[in-house]
Design an enzyme around this catalytic site. Structure first.
Site, PDB file in Angstrom:
ATOM      1  N   ARG A 170       0.822  -1.214   0.000  1.00 36.72           N
ATOM      2  CA  ARG A 170       0.000   0.000   0.000  1.00 36.72           C
ATOM      3  C   ARG A 170       0.860   1.270   0.000  1.00 36.72           C
ATOM      4  O   ARG A 170       0.470   2.297  -0.548  1.00 36.72           O
ATOM      5  CB  ARG A 170      -0.909  -0.049   1.241  1.00 36.72           C
ATOM      6  CG  ARG A 170      -1.996   0.985   1.299  1.00 36.72           C
ATOM      7  CD  ARG A 170      -2.935   0.664   2.462  1.00 36.72           C
ATOM      8  NE  ARG A 170      -3.660   1.828   2.930  1.00 36.72           N
ATOM      9  CZ  ARG A 170      -4.836   2.236   2.450  1.00 36.72           C
ATOM     10  NH1 ARG A 170      -5.425   1.558   1.477  1.00 36.72           N
ATOM     11  NH2 ARG A 170      -5.423   3.303   2.928  1.00 36.72           N
ATOM     12  N   ILE A 191      -7.442   7.571  -1.192  1.00 36.48           N
ATOM     13  CA  ILE A 191      -7.277   6.116  -1.233  1.00 36.48           C
ATOM     14  C   ILE A 191      -8.083   5.601  -0.044  1.00 36.48           C
ATOM     15  O   ILE A 191      -7.960   6.112   1.070  1.00 36.48           O
ATOM     16  CB  ILE A 191      -5.781   5.709  -1.163  1.00 36.48           C
ATOM     17  CG1 ILE A 191      -5.605   4.184  -1.070  1.00 36.48           C
ATOM     18  CG2 ILE A 191      -5.032   6.373  -0.033  1.00 36.48           C
ATOM     19  CD1 ILE A 191      -4.121   3.729  -1.181  1.00 36.48           C
ATOM     20  N   SER A 192      -8.950   4.605  -0.289  1.00 43.98           N
ATOM     21  CA  SER A 192      -9.867   4.134   0.755  1.00 43.98           C
ATOM     22  C   SER A 192      -9.133   3.487   1.921  1.00 43.98           C
ATOM     23  O   SER A 192      -8.031   2.959   1.775  1.00 43.98           O
ATOM     24  CB  SER A 192     -10.856   3.118   0.165  1.00 43.98           C
ATOM     25  OG  SER A 192     -11.531   3.661  -0.931  1.00 43.98           O
ATOM     26  N   GLN A 193      -9.793   3.522   3.080  1.00 45.14           N
ATOM     27  CA  GLN A 193      -9.307   2.858   4.289  1.00 45.14           C
ATOM     28  C   GLN A 193      -9.145   1.348   4.009  1.00 45.14           C
ATOM     29  O   GLN A 193      -9.985   0.750   3.328  1.00 45.14           O
ATOM     30  CB  GLN A 193     -10.391   3.088   5.354  1.00 45.14           C
ATOM     31  CG  GLN A 193     -10.165   2.454   6.680  1.00 45.14           C
ATOM     32  CD  GLN A 193     -11.443   2.525   7.533  1.00 45.14           C
ATOM     33  OE1 GLN A 193     -12.519   2.878   7.035  1.00 45.14           O
ATOM     34  NE2 GLN A 193     -11.309   2.186   8.781  1.00 45.14           N
TER      35      GLN A 193
END
Ligand code: SAH
Length: 230
Positions: free
Chosen positions: A51, A77-79
């Site tokens: 990530r 950017i999503s959790q």
């Protein structure tokens, strides 16, 4: 010869990679498993994909934290947990054709590319699409097709899709995506108002669309013909 205590760029990079490996493991153990993510393939993919490569240099230290991060152009950017939850709901076993709307950083795209056969991903902001394409090529993914376009219209050329994932919040279910879903296919999409949404899983069964709620969430706007107006 370089004395052992001198930090060369190479040693620095190796130390960082080790830190990130530990951070990834910790993310899976503390953020995903305790919240109920069970699909082993999803957990393994989340433990594999780096990530930190998908966030800007200034934020790499936060890459594995339990929250979304900015990626420029007022997008995020999503959790990690939301990525895992949405991916698990797609029920991927490896042979699927998947459509993704909202490529963003490409992190979710990488997780999908690990778990399905072919990924078609659409991003409306061209520069984000180009950056994600470079990042994903750099990591060696070769089963992803990219398009800079309004994803609320779907990608007609390659329909039907076994799974469709939308990573931006929609005012309602976009009809073209329902139409392009294969029989037995799953669509996961946040719908609601601009401030909070419900994550919806839609399963198509012989002309019927069965809806299930996966809980509350908050995403950036899905902007397009079948989304929010600009
Ligand atoms: N999955 C991404 C999330 C990015 S945020 C990640 O984890 O990095 C959502 C993205 O959806 C933004 O990049 C935004 O530009 C994009 N988006 C919004 N409306 C869109 C549309 N109609 N078609 C394609 N992309 C869209």
């Amino acid at each position: 010869m370089v004395p052992a205590e001198v930090v060369t760029p190479e040693r620095n990079r190796m130390a960082r990679n080790l830190d990130y490996r530990l951070a990834k493991e910790k993310m899976v153990k503390t953020q995903l498993i305790p919240r109920g993510i069970k699909d082993v393939r999803v957990l393994e993919a989340m433990g594999r994909v780096p990530r930190d490569i998908f966030v800007e240099e200034a934020l790499v230290g936060e890459a594995y934290n339990d929250h979304p991060l900015p990626i420029g152009h007022r997008q995020t950017i999503s959790q990690p947990y939301i990525v895992a939850l949405m991916t698990e709901a797609l029920e991927l076993s490896g042979n699927e054709k998947v459509l993704e709307i909202g490529t963003g950083s490409g992190y979710q795209t990488a997780i999908l590319a690990e778990l399905a056969d072919k990924i078609y991903t659409i991003e409306r902001i061209r520069s984000l699409m180009v950056q994600a394409r470079d990042t994903l090529a750099g990591l060696g993914y070769d089963n992803i097709l990219f398009k800079a376009f309004d994803g609320t219209l779907g990608w007609k050329e390659y329909e039907p899709y076994d799974a469709i994932i939308v990573t931006a919040g929609a005012p309602k279910l976009p009809q073209p995506l329902l139409d392009q879903l294969a029989d037995g296919g799953r669509l996961v999409i946040p719908t609601g108002n601009k401030f909070s949404q419900e994550l919806i899983k839609v399963t198509r069964k012989r002309g019927n669309y069965i809806q299930k709620s996966l809980g509350g969430c908050r995403f950036v706007d899905l902007v397009g013909v079948h989304g929010w107006k600009e």
